[in-house]
Motif scaffolding. Sequence first.
Motif, PDB file in Angstrom:
ATOM      1  N   PRO A 124       0.852  -1.193   0.000  1.00 28.68           N
ATOM      2  CA  PRO A 124       0.000   0.000   0.000  1.00 28.68           C
ATOM      3  C   PRO A 124       0.888   1.243   0.000  1.00 28.68           C
ATOM      4  CG  PRO A 124       0.097  -0.962   2.202  1.00 28.68           C
ATOM      5  CD  PRO A 124       0.815  -1.918   1.290  1.00 28.68           C
ATOM      6  N   MET A 125       0.405   2.333  -0.568  1.00 25.12           N
ATOM      7  CA  MET A 125       1.163   3.576  -0.565  1.00 25.12           C
ATOM      8  C   MET A 125       0.712   4.435   0.602  1.00 25.12           C
ATOM      9  SD  MET A 125       1.407   4.452  -4.650  1.00 25.12           S
ATOM     10  CE  MET A 125       2.513   5.837  -4.418  1.00 25.12           C
ATOM     11  N   THR A 126       1.664   4.829   1.450  1.00 24.55           N
ATOM     12  CA  THR A 126       1.339   5.736   2.539  1.00 24.55           C
ATOM     13  C   THR A 126       1.060   7.122   1.956  1.00 24.55           C
ATOM     14  OG1 THR A 126       3.593   6.543   2.923  1.00 24.55           O
ATOM     15  CG2 THR A 126       2.968   4.467   3.992  1.00 24.55           C
ATOM     16  N   GLY A 152       9.287  -3.364  -9.932  1.00 23.57           N
ATOM     17  CA  GLY A 152       7.865  -3.328 -10.223  1.00 23.57           C
ATOM     18  C   GLY A 152       7.388  -1.984 -10.715  1.00 23.57           C
ATOM     19  N   ASN A 153       6.122  -1.695 -10.436  1.00 25.24           N
ATOM     20  CA  ASN A 153       5.473  -0.479 -10.929  1.00 25.24           C
ATOM     21  C   ASN A 153       4.523   0.082  -9.883  1.00 25.24           C
ATOM     22  OD1 ASN A 153       6.052  -0.604 -14.086  1.00 25.24           O
ATOM     23  ND2 ASN A 153       5.434  -2.664 -13.455  1.00 25.24           N
ATOM     24  N   ILE A 154       4.244   1.362 -10.014  1.00 26.51           N
ATOM     25  CA  ILE A 154       3.073   1.914  -9.340  1.00 26.51           C
ATOM     26  C   ILE A 154       1.868   1.572 -10.205  1.00 26.51           C
ATOM     27  CG2 ILE A 154       1.833   4.024  -8.711  1.00 26.51           C
ATOM     28  CD1 ILE A 154       4.562   5.301  -8.153  1.00 26.51           C
ATOM     29  N   VAL A 155       0.851   1.000  -9.598  1.00 25.72           N
ATOM     30  CA  VAL A 155      -0.403   0.735 -10.306  1.00 25.72           C
ATOM     31  C   VAL A 155      -1.357   1.870  -9.961  1.00 25.72           C
ATOM     32  CG1 VAL A 155      -2.306  -0.857 -10.668  1.00 25.72           C
ATOM     33  CG2 VAL A 155      -0.022  -1.753 -10.156  1.00 25.72           C
ATOM     34  N   LYS A 187      -7.047   3.388  -4.142  1.00 25.45           N
ATOM     35  CA  LYS A 187      -5.771   4.079  -4.036  1.00 25.45           C
ATOM     36  C   LYS A 187      -4.717   3.327  -4.857  1.00 25.45           C
ATOM     37  CE  LYS A 187      -6.560   5.617   0.753  1.00 25.45           C
ATOM     38  NZ  LYS A 187      -7.555   4.636   1.192  1.00 25.45           N
ATOM     39  N   PRO A 188      -3.698   4.024  -5.318  1.00 22.83           N
ATOM     40  CA  PRO A 188      -2.617   3.341  -6.045  1.00 22.83           C
ATOM     41  C   PRO A 188      -1.826   2.435  -5.100  1.00 22.83           C
ATOM     42  CG  PRO A 188      -2.056   5.648  -5.658  1.00 22.83           C
ATOM     43  CD  PRO A 188      -3.477   5.471  -5.210  1.00 22.83           C
ATOM     44  N   GLU A 203      -2.987   2.499 -15.122  1.00 22.79           N
ATOM     45  CA  GLU A 203      -1.707   2.989 -15.629  1.00 22.79           C
ATOM     46  C   GLU A 203      -0.579   2.470 -14.752  1.00 22.79           C
ATOM     47  OE1 GLU A 203      -2.146   7.085 -17.835  1.00 22.79           O
ATOM     48  OE2 GLU A 203      -3.212   7.179 -15.922  1.00 22.79           O
ATOM     49  N   LEU A 204       0.503   2.036 -15.398  1.00 19.38           N
ATOM     50  CA  LEU A 204       1.659   1.492 -14.698  1.00 19.38           C
ATOM     51  C   LEU A 204       2.819   2.463 -14.837  1.00 19.38           C
ATOM     52  CD1 LEU A 204       1.536  -2.261 -15.847  1.00 19.38           C
ATOM     53  CD2 LEU A 204       0.383  -1.170 -13.894  1.00 19.38           C
ATOM     54  N   ILE A 205       3.363   2.885 -13.710  1.00 23.26           N
ATOM     55  CA  ILE A 205       4.469   3.840 -13.696  1.00 23.26           C
ATOM     56  C   ILE A 205       5.740   3.094 -13.324  1.00 23.26           C
ATOM     57  CG2 ILE A 205       5.331   6.021 -12.789  1.00 23.26           C
ATOM     58  CD1 ILE A 205       2.450   6.580 -11.813  1.00 23.26           C
TER      59      ILE A 205
END
Length: 459
Positions: free
Chosen positions: A28-30, A81-84, A92-93, A145-147
Amino acid sequence: MASSSTTSLLESCRIAPAPGGAAELSLPMTFIDIMWLHFHPIRRLLFFEFPCSKAYFLETLVPKLKESLSLTLKHYLPLAGNIVYPSNTENKPIIRYVAGDSVSVAIAESANDFDNLVGNHARDADQFYDFIPQLQLITDESGDELIQLLAVQVTLFPGRGICIGLANHHSVGDASSIVGFIKCWASISKHGGDEELLMTQGESLPLFDRSLVKLPPGVDSIVWNHSKEIPLQPPSFPLPTNRIRATYVLNQSEIKKLKDLVLARNPGFVHTSSFVVMAAYIWTCLVKSLTAGEEERADDDEDDELETFLFAVDFRARLNPPVPGNYFGNCISYGLVRIRHQELVGNEGFFVAAEAIANEIKNRVNGKEKILAGAKNWTTEVRSVAQKRFFSVSGSARVDLYSTDFGWGKARKLETLSIDGQKYAMSVCKSGASEGGLEVGLSLPEVKMAAFADGIKGS
């Protein structure tokens, strides 16, 4: 990699984590990770003086770098990996690694002047983009989108040296996290495997558990609701930068003189750190040099006559309970100092700035109960600062990338290209040429760089 007639791409490949790690990882992204979603990539160049032939580079060094990077990524899975970024923004991303993910690596050769690039003198900023890779943004079959989180380029300067260029998305980790990765990669490359690393530094391998950081409840959603209002843009180079880059080194004796000046003025001063006096000195010199362009401020009202200094603060050790130093992610807050322009450019400007920065560290940054106070307002506060003229810092006075050794000796020069993407910013790290010193990088339009150079000589 920026196109150049003197730099050519030799190979493009992808490096996956070595077998033995987790098959997949989802984090998870804080809210601190989310705050950096729309920030430009962090771009660093590490130059190494290591004369070698193209054949030795391609046949010996490149295979070792690929193998050691693969082994390192086994321990740093999120970077592969990537940010989804969800198409449905009710979600949330997340940061996600799945089997098959990998890091793009470019191998290049350059005929650029190595000695000019590793100097401290003023140089055209655009030329450095020949040695840094781009991060990619793609859309998957679900519409998410994948970053891309990390990209690498290794460039040979035949007979002179090697440059390792790294671009990473800030949301995956702060300077402490990425420097840990770079040093781990270098160690594995130098020793030919990760056995020594596991024996000597096993306890310092990265921790990804987000529950280690006790953050205020509900802030993630507040920050995400602010962030998702901004359209996601693909990472891009700021070319042409129309800037000049230069490096200034404050050695230990010069820093001591600055500290002594502050203490002579105020014997009760309690926080005369190297960072405080360096930041106060560079900030005041910069603002004075910019005064020649006062037309920028001619229409400013009284409120806009504030100069602002923004700096990041690692709070791993400052929380209660503290977060382990090897936590991988973003564990940073910020300090924010505002001083009226006329005070800052006056004869007492350096002392005023030093006191204000020290007080911000004492009262906001070092208070365990205060450092996360008002966290739900961080995004709003930083955005309001970004609308006005401000000076910021990339890196840390505690960061030591010059000791990085891939087996070719310590780094000759570090360049932080990220500061090109901000109007007024400096990069800071421990000096590689002066024990106990600090190295400051600046990127400014040519006229303003010349004015700064004249000002710092006369100060």
